[in-house]
Structures are given as C-alpha cells and as structure tokens.
Design an enzyme around this catalytic site. Structure first.
Site, PDB file in Angstrom:
ATOM      1  N   ASP B 415       1.008  -1.197   0.036  1.00 22.86           N
ATOM      2  CA  ASP B 415       0.035  -0.115   0.043  1.00 22.86           C
ATOM      3  C   ASP B 415       0.904   1.054   0.047  1.00 22.86           C
ATOM      4  O   ASP B 415       2.091   1.154   0.494  1.00 22.86           O
ATOM      5  CB  ASP B 415      -0.784   0.008   1.237  1.00 22.86           C
ATOM      6  CG  ASP B 415      -1.561   1.173   1.468  1.00 22.86           C
ATOM      7  OD1 ASP B 415      -2.214   1.730   0.370  1.00 22.86           O
ATOM      8  OD2 ASP B 415      -1.982   1.639   2.595  1.00 22.86           O
ATOM      9  N   THR B 417      -0.208   4.866   1.223  1.00 20.31           N
ATOM     10  CA  THR B 417      -0.284   5.871   2.153  1.00 20.31           C
ATOM     11  C   THR B 417      -0.164   4.992   3.527  1.00 20.31           C
ATOM     12  O   THR B 417      -0.930   3.977   3.814  1.00 20.31           O
ATOM     13  CB  THR B 417      -1.856   6.512   2.150  1.00 20.31           C
ATOM     14  OG1 THR B 417      -1.983   6.532   0.667  1.00 20.31           O
ATOM     15  CG2 THR B 417      -1.851   7.451   3.012  1.00 20.31           C
ATOM     16  N   PHE B 555     -18.002   9.883   3.175  1.00 19.22           N
ATOM     17  CA  PHE B 555     -16.985   9.710   2.207  1.00 19.22           C
ATOM     18  C   PHE B 555     -17.037   7.991   1.964  1.00 19.22           C
ATOM     19  O   PHE B 555     -17.192   7.086   2.712  1.00 19.22           O
ATOM     20  CB  PHE B 555     -15.608   9.972   2.727  1.00 19.22           C
ATOM     21  CG  PHE B 555     -14.358   9.581   2.020  1.00 19.22           C
ATOM     22  CD1 PHE B 555     -13.815  10.355   1.046  1.00 19.22           C
ATOM     23  CD2 PHE B 555     -13.738   8.362   2.019  1.00 19.22           C
ATOM     24  CE1 PHE B 555     -12.818  10.145   0.099  1.00 19.22           C
ATOM     25  CE2 PHE B 555     -12.720   8.128   1.284  1.00 19.22           C
ATOM     26  CZ  PHE B 555     -12.204   9.059   0.156  1.00 19.22           C
ATOM     27  N   GLY B 690      -4.659   3.690  -3.749  1.00 21.42           N
ATOM     28  CA  GLY B 690      -6.200   4.474  -4.109  1.00 21.42           C
ATOM     29  C   GLY B 690      -5.599   5.556  -4.439  1.00 21.42           C
ATOM     30  O   GLY B 690      -6.599   6.412  -5.091  1.00 21.42           O
ATOM     31  N   ASP B 691      -4.674   6.260  -4.451  1.00 18.49           N
ATOM     32  CA  ASP B 691      -4.232   7.559  -4.770  1.00 18.49           C
ATOM     33  C   ASP B 691      -4.266   7.830  -6.449  1.00 18.49           C
ATOM     34  O   ASP B 691      -4.426   7.031  -7.013  1.00 18.49           O
ATOM     35  CB  ASP B 691      -2.862   7.989  -4.138  1.00 18.49           C
ATOM     36  CG  ASP B 691      -2.897   9.139  -3.211  1.00 18.49           C
ATOM     37  OD1 ASP B 691      -3.671  10.229  -3.583  1.00 18.49           O
ATOM     38  OD2 ASP B 691      -2.087   9.216  -2.620  1.00 18.49           O
ATOM     39  N   ARG B 801      -5.393   4.395  -8.152  1.00 14.76           N
ATOM     40  CA  ARG B 801      -6.787   4.320  -8.345  1.00 14.76           C
ATOM     41  C   ARG B 801      -7.604   3.103  -7.953  1.00 14.76           C
ATOM     42  O   ARG B 801      -8.397   2.489  -8.759  1.00 14.76           O
ATOM     43  CB  ARG B 801      -7.357   4.847  -9.782  1.00 14.76           C
ATOM     44  CG  ARG B 801      -6.766   6.167 -10.037  1.00 14.76           C
ATOM     45  CD  ARG B 801      -7.589   7.293  -9.069  1.00 14.76           C
ATOM     46  NE  ARG B 801      -7.431   8.420  -9.400  1.00 14.76           N
ATOM     47  CZ  ARG B 801      -7.468   9.551  -8.582  1.00 14.76           C
ATOM     48  NH1 ARG B 801      -7.529   9.342  -7.273  1.00 14.76           N
ATOM     49  NH2 ARG B 801      -7.274  10.771  -8.925  1.00 14.76           N
ATOM     50  N   ASP B 828      -1.716  -0.883   5.860  1.00 17.44           N
ATOM     51  CA  ASP B 828      -1.902  -0.404   7.150  1.00 17.44           C
ATOM     52  C   ASP B 828      -3.185  -0.200   7.530  1.00 17.44           C
ATOM     53  O   ASP B 828      -3.443  -0.079   8.654  1.00 17.44           O
ATOM     54  CB  ASP B 828      -0.910   0.856   7.643  1.00 17.44           C
ATOM     55  CG  ASP B 828      -1.593   1.883   6.820  1.00 17.44           C
ATOM     56  OD1 ASP B 828      -1.885   1.788   5.650  1.00 17.44           O
ATOM     57  OD2 ASP B 828      -1.451   3.023   7.318  1.00 17.44           O
TER      58      ASP B 828
END
Lengths: 369, 1141
Positions: B415, B417, B555, B690-691, B801, B828
């Site tokens: 991951d 972030t 969200f 997902g960024d 994404r 995390d």
C-alpha cells in the site's frame, strides 16, 4: 588456509559470557546473556567445510586406517580355523545313516564318527563351535517364544509362563519348563574330540563346558527357581517336547551346570542374528606342557546325532578356532579398513587437485570485493 | 427443573433460528409491546438469548469432542490407526512404541486446548453473568447479561460496555448523541458519535422510555461491522412514523460508552448473533509452500511404506511356500493360527509390516515442526531491530505457520499511504482560484493569519475574491467528520482550542482531514466543535460563526468525495464538497478550473496529496428535494447503499469550484532503502494505492521503486481512450518482449547490459477492463495473459486508483498465474485487509488508520523498513532451517527403517524388528530429536549482517529450491546408502565369522557369541552417531547451546543404553537387552567397525559438499568463505570493540 573462523564478535563474548553484541542489544538489555540469545547473536563458531579444511582430514584418515586395516588383516590371517560339515547329506558321508534314519521317538541315540586332519598345530586356547545353516533363530515367532521371567527363576512364571511360549507352553496340565520354541529346539548333538596318536591310540581331548556363556547371563539373567534341590524346584513342570532329559539333568557331570543356568542352554537361548550362525560349544584350554593345544595330525570327531536339520535343508558344522585380540577370524574388517583408508587417501589427492585448481580462481575473483 | 427447561428452550430456539435466518429481516418490538392493533400483525419471533458461547467444550463432551477434533488431523489419524492395528493383531512391536508418542502428543494438545477452553469458560461466565440494567414497566431491573432478550430496553452508563447490539433510543446528552470507542472491536481508539432517532431522543427517563411504542425492522445479523440497515416505526398516537436506521444508530457489543452519562437503547441482536460474535470466525488457514512440499514428501513416503509392506508380504508367501520353511519343526504355529484363513493371515502380515515400518513417517516430525514454528517465531517478536522506539511496538506474529514463507516471497504488494509513507499528514498549501496560500509552520504557538506568503497568480484579489477565499476556508472547516477530543470539562474546549494549547485536539479516522482542519486553524479559521447540530467556527476576527449541520454525505472510496450540507447563520444553505480531483472536476460547472487544475497537477507531481473543494448554494426548494432524495434512500431496506450512492450522485453536481489543497505525506524512514533491497533480492514490488497516478508515481520515484533509468509503461485510461485496450496491450507487450528477446540473444556478450528495466503504471479502471472476463470478444480472454506477461517483465508496477477489492483481485491474479509465485501484501489500513487476507503472507503495519490490518495480518511490523529484516534475515533463516528440518527428518527415518526392511530378507520375512522396543520408541523422541530442533532454531549459515547487506543472497533460496525433488531424492538416496552401509557392514561382521567379544578385557570370561539384539544394537549405535554427525556437518553456527545439545544427546544415548541394559527391569517381561550394549562395547571389533561404518556413511556427503563447493559454488557458499579472507579486518574491529568497552 583455515576455512573456519570464530565470528568477530565471539572473541570478547565467549569468555566473559555475559556481554551482548551488536549495537541493538547493548543499550536496553537488562539481561545481556538472554538478549544475545534473543537477538540471535550468541557468540558462535562458524566452521565451513571446504576442500582446504577437509583435505588434511582425509589424509589423516587414510594414514590411520590403512595401518589399522593391515594390522587387522594380518591378525585375522594368523588365526587358525578349521571347519567340518557333518550333516550327512551325501551317501558317502559318515553321518548319512544317522541323518536319514532320524526319528523323534527312537530311544537309542545314533552316533557317527568323522575323521579329519589338522595340517597346522593350534596354539593357545582353542574354541570349539557348532554351526547351523538355514536355521532361522531370528524368526519373529521363534525369537519371542520364551519367558524371561521364568528363566530368571520367577516362581509364578514357572507355573504360568507367558503366552508367547505357545504352542510350547503346556503339555496337558503341566507347564513346560523352560517353555517356548527356543528352549524346545535346544541343540543336543554331543561332540567329542579325539586326537589320534601316531601310535593309533585315541586320546580324548579335554573339552571345558563352562565359561562359554556371558557371565551376566549365567549369574543374573538366568536363575534356577528356588527349591531344596533342582528336581523339587522343577516339580510339577514338564520337560520340553523334544527334549530327552528334563532341564535339571542337562549336565550329569556337574550339578552346578544344571537347570536354567546350564551354559549350553544359555548359549542357545541367545538367538542368533542371521540364519547361518555358529555358537560356542566347548573350550579347549591350553595345556601346561609346552606342546600346542591341538597338535597337527589326525583327529576323530565323535558325534551323538540327535538334532535333525535335513527337514528344513539345514547344515551342521563343527568349527575349531583360535582367537586374537580382535576376536575370531574376520578378514572383512581388515579389508574394509584398508579399502576405506585408500579411498580417503585417493579422495584427498583428488581434493588437493581441485583445491589447487579452483580455489586460486575463486581467490582472484574475491579479491576485488 | 426450570433451569433444564430454559436450556431446552434455548436449544430448540437455536435450531429454529436456522430456519428464521432465511427471513431476510426481523421485527423487534421495543419493550416487548405489541404494536397498536390494525397496523401489522404481532408475530413473536424467537431469538437466541444473550449468552455468549466462545468455548468449544463442556465438561462432559470434552474428551470425546477433543479426541474427535484431534483425530481429524490426518497425521494423528494415521498414528491412531497404526496404534489400533498394533492392539488388534499380533504385531512385531509392542503398541507402546507408537501409543506412547501418540498419547503424549494427544495429551499435551488436549491439556493445552482444555486449559484454553477453561479460560474461555471463565471469560464466558464473567461476561454472561455480568449485571445489566433493563427497563421494565418504568423501573430499572438488574438482570444477568445472558438473560437479556431481543426487545429489552437497556440502560448503559458511562464507561460500560454494551452487552449486545443495541439501537440507541436516547442519551443523556440533549442532542441525542453518544460517544463510543470501538477499541476492542477494531482497535480504533478514537471516539465515534452515534445518534438517536429524532423521535425517540426525548425519552430520557425510565418512565418515559418504557412508554415508547415502536417496532424496529432490520436485517438479519451480518458480520460486517460497518453495515446496518433498518427502520424504526414509532407510533405516535397510533400513527406510525418510519425513520431510517443506519450503522450510526447501532451500538455494537464490545464497544464502550464514553463521555456520555447514560443512554437507553434497545437490544436487537443478542448472544451469538451480535456482530462481534459473528466476527469470531477465524480466518481461513494459510499453508506455506514448505508445508505443501512436506505433504508431498509424506505421500511419497507413504507409498514407499506401502510398497515395502506389499513387497515383503509377497516375498514372505513366496518364501513360505515350502512348508519346511513356513513351519520347521523347531518353530511351529499355534493351532488357532493354523486355522486362520490364508487371506486373513496375509492381510495381518501386511498390517504387521506396515506397523514395523511405520516409523518412516514419524509422529515426532509434526511435533518438531510445530515446535520449531512456534518457538522460532519468538525471535521475530524479540528482535530489537524491529522495535519501534517511538510507538514502543515490536513485531507481532499472528500465525507462526508461515515463518518460512517469508523467505520465499517473489511479489510484494504494498500500500502507499501509511505503508511507504508515514501517513503523517501535513498541510502544505491551498490554492483558491489560483491564489496560493502557504501557512507558516506554527512557531511559538503564534499563528500567522492568512497573510502568510501568498503567491499571486492572478491579479490582486478583489472583494469578490476575498469572499471566495473565506468561503473556501469555511468549506474546509465544515466539510469533514473530524471530532474534537474533549478534555474533562465542557468549558475547556473552546478555551483550549482557542489558545492553541494541547488540552484538546482533533481526531478523525482520516489523517488528511485532521491536517486540513489544522491547516485552516493556522490560516485563521478554527473549527471549535459540533454542538446540537451546530458547527462552531472561530473566524479570523475571533468571532464564533455557527452553521447548522443538515446532512453529511459520507466519504466512500468509490465516490472518492464527501459533502456536507449546512445552513449558515444568515439562513443560506450550502453544499460543500471535497474530494479527489478526478471526482470533482467533472461535476464542476463554474470556477477557475484551469488554474486550479494546473496547480493540482503540479502538486501531484511533487508527491503531494491533493483535494479539490467545491460548493453549491442550495435554495430551500432544492434542499427540500435533496432531503427527500436522501430520506428516500435512507429508508430503503434493500439496496440501501446503491440507492444512497444514486442519491449522492444526483445531489453532488453543478458544483462551483473553490480551490484545492495539498497535503504532504512524508516517505517513511528508509522506505527507499528497503524497496531497493527488495528489488535486489529479486522480488517484484507492486504499489497498490487508491491515490491518483501523479502522486503515486512521485512517491514511487522518491522511494526508488522507479529509477531514473526505468522505462515507464503506462496503461491508463488516458491511453486507452486514444487507442483501444487491445492495441495498447499488444503494443506494450511487444516493447517488453522485443527488449528481452534482444537481451537473451546478446546475453553472453554483456551481462551488464541490463540497464533498462521496465516499470508499469496501471489504473483501476483499465485494470478492471483487463480483468473483465471476455464474453463478446474472444480475444479479451487473452488480455489477462498478455497483461501478466508484461508484468512479469517489469521490475516494478504501480497500480493507482485502486478500490480495496481490486487490490485483492490483483493479488489473486498473480497468485493464480502459471508460476504460482509466493505473494506478500503489506498494508496498514482497513482498505488493505482484503489484500492481506488474499496474499500468501499478509503483513500489517501498525499505522494510524486503526488496527484492522494488524488484526487480519499474519505478521505485523511497526514500520515498513522492518520488512527488510523480516524477509531478508528472518525469512531466509526460517526457510533454511525448516527445509533442513524437513529433509533431515525424512533422511533420518529412512536410515532408521531401511535396515529393518533389509533385515526381513534375512529373518524369513517374519517382521522381526531389528532394534529393541526402547530404541524404536526413543529414536525419534529423544536420541535424535533435540539436535535438529535446536538446529532449526539457531542455524545461521551466513551472518545476519551479511544477509542484510547483500540482499541478492535471497535469490539463492528462491522458488523453494531447498525442497525441490532432486534435493529430496539426494537426501533419500543418501539415507538408503547409509542404511545399506550400516546393515551390510554389520552383516559381514556377523556372517560366517566369529564376531565375538574379547571377553578377557573385561571379565575372566572368554569367547562369547552375540545374538540378534547385539546385531541391532550395533546398527543402532552406528545409526544414532551417523545421523547426529550428519547434522554436525550441516551446522554452520555453533553456539554453546548447539555443542551442549548435540554432544549431550549422544552422551544421553550412551548413558541410556548402559542403563537400559544394566539392570533387570522388573516391569518388563523380557530382558533381551540385558548387558547387550556393554558386551558390545567390550569387544574390540565392535569399536573398530562402529568407527569404520560411521566414516563410510559420512564420506559421500562430505565429498559431495566439498566438491560442489569447489566446482559449483552458490552465492551463499562464496559469501561464507569471505569472512575468513578478511579475518584481519575483523580482528581489527574486534580490537576496537574491546577498546571502546
């Protein structure tokens, strides 16, 4: 060129024993020893097998083994051994009649005589063995068919032996003592040895019956049941089916050699590892006079033929042998030692070449690092 | 009696529940009150009581059930069968030999499980009997927790734990909210706010609460902690009013009430139906590659075992066809045996042979492997290098089953972030209509108001712009779900925040939001709190502005945005929306899109996380419409999520762009170094995030996932818009393959030509297109293959994404590709859980986004950098250790059993064991067990510092290379060779010669013959020494413990043998070993042959090792010699250490 080394951290840690290593452990550790263990940084010897390290070992093994082998081989060759088969398979063999007319029920014993010549005199103590072939003393059903409690003189086991003894456990209501297949098939040929004097007279060679079994077996493992005398002690038991005499009459000549502690019996009870085996029968002690124990010449072996082996295609032998520090005649060990020693030596040479050729290469490759 | 009935009833009701589960919703009558007549039928449904049963056994069923559980394991079952066979038929070895170890294993396991269950019983009892206050007829009654039933109204006080899943009715707070911490459920310690339904929140005393007349309709219990749909019908004057219920109304069992004096709530899910209980189910067991090879070997050995038994049985009957051999006069059968049918006899013989050779699959191997894994995992937990001083956390091992898998990883999915980056967000700048605001860091607690360095892109901001600027700030202050963590007194809040003191601070599940709100504080707008539905903001002029919070459109990762609808003090209503640029820009109709977009892209390239902010003024009519849409969706019982998403989609449109924010997420310490090491170790690292692409790519460059030399291949929506997916894929694969084709051709000429490596960037949308199963196009089935082919040739892949489920899909796809590589997933957050569960090894980082990843992981580490040591050192060691353990175990049992097999040829196939019972039993248990266990805990073939310094060593053990078939066959052949040497060595000594002890040395006795037990003991002695020395040859790391255990176990063998043969053991009915060992040792040839045979047994292995090392050294072996060469340098270091000390 030593390929093993103590790891750098050992030198200080190994002796003091309580110093921890690495930056990580030192600061926080309360129990330093424990931490070195927990951090997997205990001082350690880190040997590595390389051609360089193994080489000397191979040469050393070679150098040690070859002399040992030669020594063993020579010793083994010096041992004198004589073996004669008296089964009586062939028509012309002396025991043919006895062997073929054998019957369990006959009351008279059949005896036969075998003549043989010793080319060389036998020095020192000579050991007389009987050998059996194709006799499966190591068959499972056979091996377990005994009761060690009974043989140890246990009173209850004498009357009620273990079921392992089946079908040699009881005859009718009477228990068999000693019970089991091993005891039942006790080797009962008797062998007598005569030296034929140059004059033609037969001179009996004295055969010692005692001292042929392990001391511990005779004194600890095998014991007669308690009783005033042996017949009372064995009262109420039957002799094994195939026996001619009860167990307390095995050796009429020596009352101390009767019952379970009869040495012939004890020797037989130690089941052989392989189907071809020999068992110690008698010892011919060195005579005090300067002459050899068994001088060269003609001998007569008198056999009371009681033991049938033809039915299962077995063979019976009589063996005379001297012994050395390494036991009986055994060329195998000597040859094996010589072979292994030579192989090690040869491998040492091969490794030396490899080491010489390849290690320099890897050396040069490593230097830049 | 009554007790019995109630248990009976529960039992029955439990069975009935099975049927009721099919009804997809349940109706709960609050306070068990019938609904007013006419509205609906009163159907009394049966629900289980609130008893929690986490224990598996009761006092009565413990033994049968536990035995059943244990014997369901194949290994245990196998040994049980062997044991039973031994009991039933007449077998060569006593049942004790297999019964004792089995009994030991079973008992130890049973005691352990029994103890654990007893603890669970105690815990259950404590929970079930804990008092609960229930409102009945307007009075508070104390009940035991287990007697609580669905529909009961419960009073919960502050700091109490909820006894079951409850719907909040009212709270002591005026606004009908309560604060709850779910720390024990998902580890998130932040306080979450739960809401009471508007119509019931006024009932705040017992009397009032018991007047509530309402029914709740809700779905049947589901394990998802964060999903709940239901509806409450409140009867006001017999007029039902329906209100939606969502997860914000549901208080979960196990959560704790905080900062709220008391609440009233109604029980809807009880006992084993609570969400916590439904989540008890353990996750599926993962099995390591080593375990799979072990099982494969086991099958091989089982085949060997069976074929051995079949061969021997066959030969036995062939041999026995001669009756004189079958039953010579000296060795007759019993009558019962004779009468047995030949087939039965043959079958018994087969079983007896099986029993005789069964030690080839030892029960102790399982025990040793389990112990090795369990004990070995402590080294991970103890490792100080994986201790994070800041957090005070060490690595956690959740499953020790996968230790060795850490040494086999080929693909790392990480991951971004919180894993690669710190997830420690810092507000960097914001951009309003092209004006860039950079707040100074707070120095000395002084906040520089908005005047701080403003980059003028546009001309001077007019009054209009100023208004927009303030709107932007307000939007950020309002559009979030941040809570203010209060210190004791309510008065302190405002004070605390205003002063910038740390007496209170912001908490949120998203660190971005906290960073934004804090950033706003530095720019002059301070969010104070949410009180009575009013959000309070302290503006630059120190005035408190109040906004009524009307709706929160929460969200989610699909929409990638959130919104709030607020009403300002002046009565205007706004919808503020913030979200990812890609989800905001298409919805914007006005605003300086170009400037903002430019700035956003610039920031993204720098690796900053950007969010766009937009708003939409709402007229009262529009608001009414919005309300209508929302409540419609919220009330739906089915597909509520879908309907909500649709409603959100309609509401969040026609936005006016305000600006964008940039938040920095710093790379974790040593992340780049770690990634580089993983690369060198031959692992492929994939970043799944997902960024957005630009941000993620920037992070990848910063973390050296992509180097400057990396040729980036893009597979993104942007490209697929231009070309068809088909063409893009083929294009890329051609590029990659051409390169590698060329490489392989001139491979020989230049090894250093490996300068260009490929990096792939793919986004979620394209990925789902690739993964979509082809229906219309026959070619599309190949997409996956082509994609995999491209990936295989890329050293690094970035997937941006990504939805959480897509992460798991990728892992699954790689797992299923034809090489079946071992995958590892690191993450995390909650969004990584699916991928952590999917991968072969899942690693959780103890990050800021709660503990979910850690809870679901196999291993948890405090920081990403610890992955390096975890894989390169621990993984490597564990793999080496366990593979040696497995191979050695099979080896030592081949050597053990093969002589016994050969012996059958010399004892008339009578199943006579070669060794004594004690030796048979203890060989695996004590003579040879500890050295290998210790080896498998301590072995370090290379120093760990070198392992860390040189990651390429990891490649040496890739692809399960130490457990491949050739190596397994080598070990087996070596075992057979050793067995032959031992057996025939002893055979030639016994056969045809007078292998005798030279009695004169010890006693006055003379010549004595040796029997079959001496033969076996000789073989066994050689065996124990050979097998131990084989391990000695393999051990590279000799600590004092190794010395102690290895030499100790040999000494133990000798001492045991002396003792075992030294005494007439009264409890034994045979004395076959009496003095056998001593007599053997008193014979010269025995010593000589033992030495000879051990040498011959070990010789080939030594030669093989040495020659292989000299001629074809592996990297590992080359490295091992190095320290010797630089020994001078080391001694220097040594001296230094001594000096320092």
């Amino acid at each position: 060129m030593m390929a093993s080394s103590y790891n750098a951290k050992d030198e200080d840690g190994h002796h003091s024993g309580s110093v921890s290593h690495g930056g990580a452990g030192t600061a926080k550790s309360k129990k330093p020893d424990n931490t070195a263990f927990k951090q997997q940084r205990l001082p350690a010897w880190q040997p590595i097998l390389t051609a360089g390290t193994v080489l000397p070992a191979f040469f050393v093994i070679g150098l040690i083994f070859i002399p040992i082998g030669i020594g063993l081989y020579v010793t083994s060759n010096n041992i004198k051994e004589f073996e004669i088969d008296y089964t009586g398979v062939n028509v012309d063999s002396p025991c043919y009649t006895c062997a073929n007319n054998f019957s369990w029920n006959s009351t008279t014993s059949c005896s036969c005589t075998v003549n043989f010549t010793l080319e060389q005199p036998f020095e020192n103590n000579v050991y007389m063995y009987y050998g059996l072939s194709n006799f499966y003393q190591n068959h499972r059903r056979y091996v377990k068919s005994r009761d060690d409690r009974q043989l140890n003189g246990d009173a209850t086991a004498l009357k009620d032996p273990s079921n392992d003894c089946e079908p040699y456990r009881k005859i009718g209501v009477e228990t068999i003592a000693p019970c089991g297949a091993i005891a039942n098939s006790l080797f009962n040929d008797s062998l007598e040895l005569y030296y034929v004097e140059p004059s033609g007279a037969l001179n009996a060679v004295p055969l010692a019956k005692k001292g042929i079994a392990w001391w511990t077996d005779r004194n600890v493992k095998f014991r007669n049941p308690a009783g005033v005398d042996l017949p009372t002690a064995f009262k109420g038991t039957a002799k094994p089916v195939n026996w001619r005499k009860p167990v307390y009459e095995l050796d009429p000549s020596d009352p101390d050699n009767n019952g379970f502690i009869n040495e012939d019996f004890i020797v037989w009870m130690r089941t052989a590892a392989l189907p071809t085996f020999r068992k110690l029968y008698r010892i011919i002690h060195k005579n005090q006079s300067s002459t050899s124990t068994l001088p060269s010449g003609r001998y007569v072996l008198n056999i009371t033929y009681n033991y049938p082996v033809l039915s299962f295609d077995g063979r019976k032998r009589m063996i005379l042998s001297t012994i050395s520090w390494m036991g009986g005649k055994n060329p195998f060990l000597g040859i094996a030692y010589i072979t292994v020693g030579s192989i090690c030596f040869f491998l040492g040479v091969v490794l030396l070449i490899i080491h010489h050729k390849y290690d320099t290469r890897s050396n040069s490759a490593d230097i830049p690092n | 009696m009554g007790m019995d009935f109630s248990t009976l009833r529960t039992l029955i009701s439990r069975y009935c529940v099975g049927e009721e589960n099919w009804v997809d919703s349940r109706t709960v009558y609050i306070g068990h009150k019938e609904p007013p007549p006419g509205t609906e039928a009163f159907i009394q449904q049966r629900f289980p009581d609130n008893r929690i049963v986490s224990c598996k056994y009761t006092f009565w069923n413990f033994i049968p059930k536990n035995m059943f559980e244990q014997f369901r394991r194949v290994a245990n079952f196998y040994f049980l069968v062997i044991f039973l066979v031994q009991l039933i038929i007449d077998t060569p070895t006593s049942p004790i030999t297999s019964g004792l170890p089995l009994f030991f294993v079973i008992t130890v396991t049973a005691i352990k499980q029994g103890y654990e269950d007893w603890l669970r019983h105690k815990a259950d009892k404590a929970v079930n009997e804990c008092p609960v206050q229930v409102v009945q007829n307007g009075k508070i009654i104390c009940k035991q927790s287990r007697r609580l039933r669905v529909g009961d109204v419960v009073l919960v006080k502050e700091d109490e734990t909820f006894p079951c899943d409850l719907i909040l009715l009212s709270s002591s707070r005026d606004d009908g909210t309560c604060y709850v911490t779910t720390a024990s459920l998902d580890g998130e310690s932040s306080h979450k706010t739960y809401y009471a339904v508007q119509d019931t929140k006024a009932f705040t005393t017992e009397e009032e609460v018991s007047c509530i007349h309402a029914t709740i309709e809700c779905e049947q219990p589901q394990p998802d902690l964060y999903k709940f749909v239901g509806r409450i019908n409140v009867y006001m004057n017999n007029e039902p009013v329906a209100r939606p219920l969502g997860s914000e109304n549901l208080l979960l069992r196990g959560a704790t009430l905080k900062n709220t004096e008391h609440i009233y709530a109604v029980a809807i899910y009880t006992g084993m139906e609570t969400k916590m209980a439904l989540n008890y189910q353990s996750k599926s067991q993962k099995r390591s590659a080593v375990e799979k090879s072990m099982n494969a070997y086991l099958v091989v050995y089982l085949c060997i075992l069976i074929s051995k038994a079949v061969i021997n049985t066959g030969l036995k009957y062939l041999w026995q066809s001669d009756p004189n051999r079958d039953e010579p006069w000296y060795n007759e059968r019993t009558d019962t045996e004779r009468q047995r049918h030949i087939l039965i006899r043959a079958f018994t013989d087969f079983l007896a042979f099986m029993v005789l050779f069964n030690y080839i699959i030892p029960v102790s191997m399982y025990v040793t492997v389990e112990m090795q894994k369990f004990l070995g995992s402590y080294f991970i937990m103890w490792d100080d290098e994986m201790l994070d001083e800041e957090l005070g956390e060490r690595a956690v091992v959740n499953t020790s089953d996968l230790n060795e898998e850490l040494g086999q990883v080929e693909y790392v999915f990480t991951d971004k972030t919180g894993t690669l980056t710190e997830n420690n967000m810092e507000f960097i700048e914001c951009c309003v209509d092209g004006h860039v605001y950079i707040p100074h860091a707070i120095c000395n607690g002084q906040v520089m108001p908005g005047a701080s360095s403003i980059d003028m892109i546009d001309t001077s901001p007019g009054p209009d712009a100023r208004e927009r600027e303030e709107l932007f700030f307000r939007a950020l202050c309002l559009c979030h779900t941040v809570q203010v963590k209060e210190e004791e007194t309510v008065d302190g809040i405002k004070h605390g925040i205003h002063q910038g003191k740390s007496s209170s601070f912001y908490i949120s599940s998203s660190p971005d939001e906290v960073a934004l709100v804090e950033g706003m504080k530095r720019l002059g707008f301070t969010y104070l709190r949410l009180k009575d539905g009013q959000m309070e903001i302290l503006n630059r002029d120190d005035e408190v502005e109040r906004f009524e919070l009307l709706e929160v459109l929460t969200f989610d990762s699909v929409r990638r945005r959130m919104s709030v609808i607020v009403r300002a003090g002046s009565g205007e209503m706004y919808l503020f929306c913030k979200g990812a640029d890609s989800s905001i820009f298409p919805r914007v109709i006005k605003g300086k899109v170009e400037q903002v977009k430019a700035r956003v892209e610039l920031n993204a390239v720098e690796g900053l996380r950007t969010l766009c902010v937009a708003y939409r003024p709402l007229s009262p009519e529009q608001y009414q419409q919005v309300c209508h849409q929302l409540s419609g969706a919220k009330l739906a019982l089915q597909d509520r999520d879908k309907q909500l998403a649709e409603a959100y989609d309609i509401i969040e449109r026609d936005l006016i762009l305000l600006g964008a924010t940039a938040v920095e997420d710093r790379l974790q310490e040593k992340a780049a170094d770690t990634i580089e090491s993983l690369h060198q170790a031959g692992m492929k690292v994939w970043v799944l995030t997902g960024d957005k692409m630009e941000t993620a790519a920037a992070t990848c460059y910063a973390s050296k996932l992509f180097r400057r030399s990396t040729q980036i291949l893009e597979l993104t929506t942007k490209r697929t818009e231009e070309q068809s997916l088909h063409d893009v894929l083929f294009d890329l694969s051609r590029t990659v393959l051409r390169h590698y084709g060329g490489m392989s051709r001139d491979n020989s000429s230049s090894l250093s030509g490996d300068c260009t490596d490929f990096g792939l960037i793919i986004d979620g949308a394209t990925l789902s297109a690739v993964m979509r199963p082809g229906q219309e196009d026959s070619n599309s089935g190949n997409y996956k293959e082509i994609f995999l082919e491209i990936c295989r040739n890329c050293s690094a892949v970035l997937c941006c994404r990504m939805a959480p489920l897509q992460k798991a899909q990728i892992v699954k796809m790689i797992k299923a590709s034809k090489e079946h590589p071992i995958t590892l997933a690191v993450g995390d957050g909650a969004n990584d859980v699916s991928m952590i569960l999917e991968a072969h090894v899942g690693i959780g980082i103890m990050g800021k986004e709660g503990r979910q990843a850690v809870r679901n992981s196999d291993y948890a580490i405090p920081k990403f950098k610890h992955l390096k040591k975890m894989l390169l050192v621990h993984g490597h060691y564990y793999y080496i250790r366990i593979s040696e353990l497995v191979q050695y175990f099979f080896y030592k049992n081949v050597v053990f059993m093969f002589p016994q097999f050969i012996y059958q040829f010399f004892c008339g196939f009578s199943q006579q064991p070669l060794y004594d019972t004690a030796y048979l039993t203890l060989y695996n248990i004590s003579f040879t067990s500890l050295p290998i266990l210790l080896y498998s805990l301590m072995e370090q073939h290379i120093n760990m510092d070198i392992l860390k310094k040189d990651p390429s060593l990891y490649k040496d053990i890739a692809k399960n290379c130490l457990l491949r078939w050739p190596i397994f066959i080598y070990w087996t052949v070596l075992g057979v060779y050793d067995a032959m040497v031992m057996f025939f060595g002893a055979y030639f000594l016994f056969d045809n010669t007078s292998f005798t002890s030279n009695g004169q040395l010890m006693t006055t006795n003379t010549q004595m013959m040796f029997g079959n037990w001496t033969f076996g003991t000789l073989v066994f002695t050689v065996l124990v020494f050979t097998v131990t020395f084989k391990l000695v040859l393999d051990t590279h790391y000799w600590t004092w413990i190794n010395h102690f255990v290895i030499w100790g176990s040999l000494v133990f063998f000798v001492v045991f043998s002396l003792l075992w043969g030294g005494i007439i053991w009264p409890f034994l009915n045979y004395q076959r070993m009496y003095y056998v060992f001593m007599q053997m040792l008193s014979s010269g040839p025995a010593w000589l042959s033992i030495i000879l045979l051990i040498t011959v047994c070990l010789l080939p292995d030594v030669v093989k090792k040495v020659i292989w090392r000299a001629l074809w050294p592996t990297t590992t072996e080359k490295i091992q010699i190095l320290p010797v060469k630089s020994s001078e340098g080391q001694s220097c270091v040594c001296g230094l250490i001594v000096c320092v000390r």
